[in-house]
Write an enzyme that holds these catalytic residues in place. Sequence first.
Site, short mmCIF file in Angstrom:
data_model
loop_
_atom_site.label_atom_id
_atom_site.label_comp_id
_atom_site.label_asym_id
_atom_site.label_seq_id
_atom_site.Cartn_x
_atom_site.Cartn_y
_atom_site.Cartn_z
N GLU A 91 0.82 -1.22 0.00
CA GLU A 91 0.00 0.00 0.00
C GLU A 91 0.86 1.27 0.00
O GLU A 91 0.39 2.33 -0.41
CB GLU A 91 -0.95 0.00 1.21
CG GLU A 91 -2.16 -0.90 0.98
CD GLU A 91 -3.05 -1.01 2.20
OE1 GLU A 91 -2.52 -1.36 3.27
OE2 GLU A 91 -4.25 -0.74 2.08
N GLU B 34 -4.18 -9.89 3.24
CA GLU B 34 -5.07 -9.52 4.34
C GLU B 34 -6.25 -10.47 4.52
O GLU B 34 -6.61 -10.83 5.64
CB GLU B 34 -5.61 -8.09 4.13
CG GLU B 34 -4.63 -6.99 4.54
CD GLU B 34 -3.62 -6.63 3.46
OE1 GLU B 34 -3.47 -7.40 2.50
OE2 GLU B 34 -2.99 -5.57 3.59
N1 COA Z 1 4.04 -8.00 10.73
C1 COA Z 1 4.83 -8.37 11.76
N2 COA Z 1 5.75 -9.34 11.69
C2 COA Z 1 5.90 -9.97 10.51
C3 COA Z 1 5.12 -9.64 9.39
C4 COA Z 1 4.16 -8.61 9.52
N3 COA Z 1 3.41 -8.20 8.52
N4 COA Z 1 5.48 -10.45 8.38
C5 COA Z 1 6.47 -11.24 8.84
N5 COA Z 1 6.71 -10.95 10.12
C6 COA Z 1 7.71 -11.58 11.01
C7 COA Z 1 7.28 -12.96 11.44
O1 COA Z 1 6.39 -12.90 12.52
C8 COA Z 1 8.62 -13.59 11.81
O2 COA Z 1 9.01 -13.14 13.10
P1 COA Z 1 9.62 -14.19 14.19
O3 COA Z 1 10.90 -14.66 13.56
O4 COA Z 1 9.82 -13.33 15.40
O5 COA Z 1 8.61 -15.28 14.34
C9 COA Z 1 9.58 -12.95 10.81
O6 COA Z 1 8.92 -11.78 10.30
C10 COA Z 1 9.94 -13.84 9.64
O7 COA Z 1 8.72 -14.30 9.06
P2 COA Z 1 8.34 -15.87 8.92
O8 COA Z 1 6.87 -15.97 8.89
O9 COA Z 1 9.08 -16.70 9.90
O10 COA Z 1 8.98 -16.13 7.47
P3 COA Z 1 8.46 -17.15 6.41
O11 COA Z 1 9.45 -17.14 5.33
O12 COA Z 1 8.12 -18.45 7.05
O13 COA Z 1 7.08 -16.51 5.84
C11 COA Z 1 5.61 -14.75 5.04
C12 COA Z 1 7.07 -15.28 5.15
C13 COA Z 1 5.67 -13.39 4.38
C14 COA Z 1 4.81 -15.70 4.15
C15 COA Z 1 4.96 -14.68 6.44
O14 COA Z 1 5.84 -13.99 7.29
C16 COA Z 1 3.64 -13.96 6.46
O15 COA Z 1 2.64 -14.53 6.09
N6 COA Z 1 3.63 -12.67 6.91
C17 COA Z 1 2.43 -11.90 7.01
C18 COA Z 1 2.12 -11.27 5.70
C19 COA Z 1 0.83 -10.49 5.79
O16 COA Z 1 -0.22 -11.02 6.02
N7 COA Z 1 0.97 -9.18 5.55
C20 COA Z 1 -0.17 -8.34 5.48
C21 COA Z 1 -0.29 -7.53 6.68
S1 COA Z 1 -0.91 -5.96 6.24
#
Ligand code: COA
Length: 674
Positions: free
Chosen positions: A498, A518
Amino acid sequence: MDAENKLYASGRNPLFIKPSRPLPKEVAIIGAGTIGPDIGYYIKSALPKIKLYLVDVVEAALKNAEKRYEDYAKKAVEKRKMKEDKAKEILQNIVYTMDYSQIRNCDLVIEAATENIPLKQKIFEAVENVVREDAVITSNTSSIPADRIFNKMKRPQRATITHFFAPAWRSLPVELIRWEKADKDVVDYLFWFFAQTGKVPIITDNVLCFMLDRIFDNWCNDAAYLLSHGTASQIDKVAEEFVGGGPFFVLNMANGNPIITETNTLQMEEGAHYKPAPIFASVEKWVTHRPGAKVEVPANVKGVIRDRLLGILFSQSFDIVDRGIGAKGDLNYGCQIALGFKKGSLDIMRDLGEAEVNRIMKKFGEDRPGFPQPKASFSSYQDFKRFLLVDDVDGVKVITLRRPEALNAISDEINNEILSVLKAYADDPAVKGFVITGYGTRAFSAGADIGKFPQTLGNKEAAKRYARDCSQVQLFMDNMKKPVVAAINGMALGGGFEIAIRCHGMVAMKNAFFQFPEITLGILPGIGGCIVPYRKWPKGAKLFHDMICVAKPMNGQEALDIGMVSKLVDDYPTLIRAAVDEVKNLQGKVKGVPDGRVEIPEFSIPDPPMAGKQVLSREAVGIIVNTIRDGAAADTFAEALEIGYRGNAEIACTEAAKEGISAFLEKRRPEFKK
Ligand code: COA
């Protein structure tokens, strides 16, 4: 001198560097003790195809290392952090050896032996005798300056210090020392190499104990002196206000007592006040508790311990800044990612305020005379960006979001910092415009900080206000005359996307992708995500429907086809170059997001709605569809944005939002009921 000018000769974002040599094909680690094998495992995980040599003089150490690698890989597969074939590849091509002649083809050699200068010098001699002239050689010393350990080398210009933190296979930071004999090319290459392989390199001056161990060693040393006021367990308990584990707990884990004695003896070159606490010589293990356990500490004892611990922490931090040992942002961030502080040392000062910091430092000066006191005003130590790197490239301010531990997720503080940079230079005639990019190779940004979302759940007004408050960067960009270009270096998700769509231009790496996840959290993109894409790139409306309603990712080529991205490139330096060029192209041509109604195609959403194998909430998808429809039908962009905020408020009050966000934070799959 200001640390940033002294240390960062090529820009603060390491990936701007076009490396002078390719990634290594063969790497050797000398020393199979504790940290050496962990460094090797990090490199092998990042570059599974390379050949890794682990060299030691003790066969048992090599055997232990081999077993440790197998355990690490097995655990990673069990935890689903790694695919089985990658684990296999990592474990292949590792040579455990006592014979230096085997490492002759290595491009990079990292020494991780005991902290003993003659021993290290012998190792470098043996290494230099077999490797090519251009092989890079580094030492993982945590305390000895480069000139002392490399002074007998034939070609010291290819050598420097790369100081890792435990556990080195996972811990992000690496201190990289800039010293006078090292070739700039070598330091630049290593700076790039570490960032390219997933670390956070921090360039530090060539002083005793470098930057972060000056904090850690003296924190532990003063904790030991405090034993005349309280027990080890009480001191750890007081410290837990600031760190995950207190100093004695950490010393026990790391068998750290001899190390503190050694490093603080070294620091005595700077004054007798650094003298190691004598008690370290007679204690092997400390009697303390696991972090979080309940421990009684009388208020007066707590006061003495707290003041002293903060005194030493602040004293070292002031000294590091005043001597330009490291940059303020790196010090503050390094305390968190390397040393386990809950907040950076400069954050703690900020939160306590000037008067309290002055009180603590005055008392510390009385108790521990000789230690550094601040040399500049309180505000000057706070004048830095905590989450951003800001570089100047050809008159363009390049802003890098640096929060790789959370894939550069956007917190309120990051938003505020971006806004403050935009505002600071918006009217500066010397600045042509801005580029926003993400740190590292994985992510531009993984979205808004999901940790903050629960606060607005179930509260319409709060959710609406939150979406509006989070939009300040976007609203400011809407009214800017200078172009802002997003340089998409990896995934651009949710709230990160965004920001990108509101920039005036976008360039991307070929392997970048865009997604609104989302709906998998039971919510919608509320900061213009349901509105802006349809108005800026109506050609992509069908793709945007799928993105917003069922979280379908968009790849770089699709983004190029609909005109959202103007250029796709292969590597990071070219990405930044392309973004800077785009800023120049857009001079005087910045356009706002269009008003008026926009035509959108019908929605065709499967029932039940699915994102991959994940069943989504029908109710949430329904709210999204209405929000997109109403937003497209609004007469003005401003009205459409309001509709987006309203959609955000409505969805925040559903069961789906509660379930989706709880599931993410609890690291489980959501189960949407309706
Ligand atoms: N907000 C806060 N923390 C986030 C984040 C977010 N949007 N996206 C990733 N992180 C953090 C994770 O919690 C993790 O932290 P930790 O190591 O303390 O547990 C770290 O970043 C690494 O992410 P992780 O999920 O372990 O990596 P991955 O490679 O397994 O997965 C994603 C990557 C992007 C698929 C996954 O992190 C995810 O689904 N993130 C959320 C994306 C989302 O929904 N964004 C929209 C929000 S507006």
